[in-house]
Design an enzyme around this catalytic site. Sequence first.
Site, mmCIF file in Angstrom:
data_model
loop_
_atom_site.group_PDB
_atom_site.id
_atom_site.type_symbol
_atom_site.label_atom_id
_atom_site.label_comp_id
_atom_site.label_asym_id
_atom_site.label_seq_id
_atom_site.Cartn_x
_atom_site.Cartn_y
_atom_site.Cartn_z
ATOM 1 N N GLU A 1 29.210 12.868 6.920
ATOM 2 C CA GLU A 1 29.942 12.915 5.634
ATOM 3 C C GLU A 1 29.604 11.689 4.783
ATOM 4 O O GLU A 1 29.404 11.787 3.568
ATOM 5 C CB GLU A 1 31.456 12.973 5.881
ATOM 6 N N HIS B 1 31.276 18.972 6.535
ATOM 7 C CA HIS B 1 31.141 17.551 6.184
ATOM 8 C C HIS B 1 30.313 17.310 4.928
ATOM 9 O O HIS B 1 30.296 16.209 4.400
ATOM 10 C CB HIS B 1 30.397 16.805 7.288
#
Length: 284
Positions: free
Chosen positions: A125, A73
């Site tokens: 993320e 991520h």
Amino acid sequence: MKIQVGKTSGFCFGVRNAVDKTNEILKKEQNKKIYCLGELVHNKTIVNQLKKDGLIFIDTIEQAEDTTIIRAHGVEKKVYEIAKKKNIDLIDLTCPSVLRIHKIAEEYALENYYIFLIGKKEHPEIIGTYSFCGKNASIISEIEDVDNAINNLKESNLNKLLIIVQTTYSTKVFDEIVKEIQEKIPQNISIEVKNTICRATELRQEETKKISKEVDLMIIIGGKNSSNTNKLYEIAQKECKNTIFIENSEELDKEKILKFEKIGIMAGASTPQKSIDEVIKLLE
Ligand code: F3S
């Protein structure tokens, strides 16, 4: 009973790369402490196995003492800076699709664009990507956030807007939010829209929709904290009223599923093949 398993179920390229490389490192460096910043992937089965194999999970880079893995991520910009100061050897397993968004965000921020970042505020993320957007950026998690983001943009006095999106976001919701922004944005502001949802996510969402229409029961397998798996669940629910979301075969209610003739299976990007196979085996 007929079982239809999605071809795009399970590990995507980015997750497979992160898991395979981490396993290689753990095998090769058995006498060394290897750290991982945050969960490598959003799946308990994998995380528990890696813990058993010696990987040390930490929440902040300050806790790292030696080689540290960065998950698929991605992380915040400051992590790279702190690691450099602490002389920590970083193994960056951020998915190339996420790195690409970091690069886009940095470049456009330098060109004086205001950035709307669409995605879940609390998702790692998005936290990572936001740090590459500079000070002129707003996160839009849902359509209700659009007004606030436009107000922030007006206050910045910038007249160029870039819209980017979390790699695992729903294409449908992304389109709705972009439409809302285009309708409400002042005319003097130019907009550039970059759909940064990764192709693996799009294909999986499309296949989930298709299979869910054709079956009596739809089973979505994946971590409950996995954003992309939650999206698959939402999509499937709309097409098939009997949709269930499980993490592994132990959560299946055997009595209940016996009455269904056509069963569909889809799994998120961080769901190991083993979990999918166990569900299929149990159904068979
Ligand atoms: Fe990368 Fe897309 Fe997977 S961004 S980690 S290939 S879901």
